[in-house]
Enzyme design. Structure first.
Site: not given
Ligand code: GLN
Length: 483
Positions: A73, A148, A172
């Site tokens: 990420k 997210s 997330s």
């Protein structure tokens, strides 16, 4: 041989048996990424990845994850590799060091192929707040992947990589895992180091993993989780081997259903899937118990005071001076701060900074921030009580399947309610995961399992037993022309 949709364990075996080389694996990964339509990646690192693959093929690398391409990420700092956190303000930021989680995964021999797209500073539930464009859900390109960590979830769901890292401040990892039909886990707060993770809300942020199944998640957590003296909230207790208990029998185990979560208000398919999943666990010998958590209804409002408060403080470091975007044509320092931040941050981040600054301000601190801390403690106590009665708690991961891109952007409150089922475990700090368990409107939905502090191996055990007796985790999106 196609490597798309293979699990981490399967790829490991293919490499061990030399049925495929790491070079071939990495080559095909980049080929698949280049034809993907999901916009899952912000930055790719092909040359370095191919070099690492060659090193593995020449016998120079070993480790549990050796030769396996994975994605990070874009919130984890990666040495010499651009790290944007989904924001314009960090568009050109090249960290001088690796986050501990990245470091651990590299030490296990994995190969980082690139950085995945995400909501700006991890604020969002749909990936629509990314400066680098919306991520698309591989199951339906007109829909969001969740957020997210939507880029990581979409990349695994689409079979671009077998595993990816994520972070979970209020859901997330679990919500995008659910919306993309894959498995994702957030460990206990403090179990994985936050060092080198760009901070959103420090008392809630936690790193974790996405993979195709619980077994792969266990293997990943064996490396993601560690004690780190560089993070003052890092848990010093020794990490277990998360694969050790994965095959335990569930006979006589107790699963709690939260009385205050109104499942009957959800759509019929979500309800039916929940009932069917209960039956699977019952057939494995587990019993269901209703647990009352009276304060859990306060979770969303509590989170939306605490998270913005912490974010307003954390994001004050982005001032156009030390690093990141710097506005041009300014006459003085104050103007530099104002212009750099106004031009560098997106709307959702600005909204959170405004709320956070407000709730922390002198006249309102007691009314909002202090109250939120008190209700956070009450929510935590509800978990402590409930988890003293049951082994794990089960709920849907999100209220519905993936929604249409643009359909919730005008109404922040509706977007915030996406995390109705996930936020409370961050406030309490307990581990939680999402596994695929059905479909609604033809799109995947997830089942959430929440465990007691440091009992990630127990939720992984429940998830693995479920997956041995179901086939939802084998389902893959029809990629049509994008494949
Ligand atoms: N969707 C939640 C938010 O917008 C949670 C985000 C997260 O877990 N990083 O804050």
């Amino acid at each position: 041989m196609s490597i798309r949709f293979k699990t981490l364990a399967e790829l490991k075996e293919l490499l061990e048996k030399k049925e495929i080389s790491s070079y071939e694996l990495v080559k095909e990964t980049f080929k698949n990424i280049s034809s993907s339509k999901t916009n899952s990646f912000i930055t790719l690192d092909e040359e370095a990845a191919l070099n690492k693959a060659r090193d593995f093929d020449e016998g120079k690398v070993d480790g549990d994850l050796a030769g396996i391409p994975i994605a990070q990420k874009d919130l984890f700092c990666t040495k010499n590799l651009r790290t944007t956190c989904g924001s314009k303000i960090l568009e050109n930021f090249i960290p001088p060091y690796d986050a501990t989680v990245v470091d651990n995964l590299l030490a296990a021999g994995s190969i980082c192929v690139g950085k995945t797209n995400m909501d700006e500073f991890a604020m969002g539930s749909s990936n629509e707040t990314s400066y680098y464009g919306t991520v698309r859900n591989p199951w339906d390109l007109e829909r969001v992947p969740g957020g997210s960590s939507g880029g990581s979830a979409a990349a695994v769901s689409e079979g671009l990589v077998c595993a990816a890292t994520g972070t979970d401040t209020g859901g997330s990892i679990r919500q995008p895992a659910a919306l993309c039909g894959i498995t994702g886990i957030k460990p206990t707060y403090g179990r994985a180091s936050r060092w080198g993770m760009i901070a959103f809300a420090s008392s809630l942020d936690q790193a974790g993993a996405f993979a195709r199944n619980a077994e792969d998640c266990a293997l990943l957590l064996n490396h993601i989780c560690s004690h780190d003296s560089k993070d003052s909230t890092s848990i010093s207790e020794e990490r277990e081997n998360y694969l050790d208990n994965i095959n335990n029998n569930l006979k006589g185990k107790k699963i709690g259903i939260i009385k205050e979560f109104d499942i009957s208000s959800l759509n019929k398919e979500v309800q039916d899937s929940f009932e069917k999943s209960k039956k699977i666990f019952e057939a494995l010998g587990a019993n269901f118990v209703e647990v009352s958590m009276p304060n859990i209804k306060l979770s969303v409002p509590t989170y939306y005071v605490i998270a913005p408060a912490e974010c307003s403080s954390n994001l004050s470091r982005f001032d156009g001076v030390k690093y990141g975007y710097r506005a041009k044509d300014v006459d003085n320092l104050e103007e530099l701060y104002i212009k750099s931040r106004s031009e560098g941050f997106g709307d959702e981040v600005k909204r959170r900074i405004l709320i956070g600054t407000y709730v922390l301000s002198a006249g309102f601190y007691d009314a909002y921030y202090k109250k939120a801390q008190q209700s956070r403690r009450m929510i935590k106590n509800d978990f402590v009580d409930a988890l003293s009665e049951v082994d794990v708690i089960m709920s849907p991961s999100s209220p519905s399947s993936a929604f249409k891109i643009g359909s919730k952007t005008e109404d922040p409150i509706e977007m915030y309610l996406e995390d109705l089922f996930t936020i409370s475990s961050n406030l309490a700090g307990v581990p939680a995961m999402s596994i695929p368990h059905g479909f609604s409107d033809g799109l995947p939905i997830g089942l959430q399992l929440i465990g007691n502090y440091l009992e990630e191996s127990k939720i992984l055990n429940f998830a693995h037993q479920y997956q041995k007796n179901s086939d939802w985790h084998f389902k893959t999106p029809n990629l049509g022309e994008s494949s």
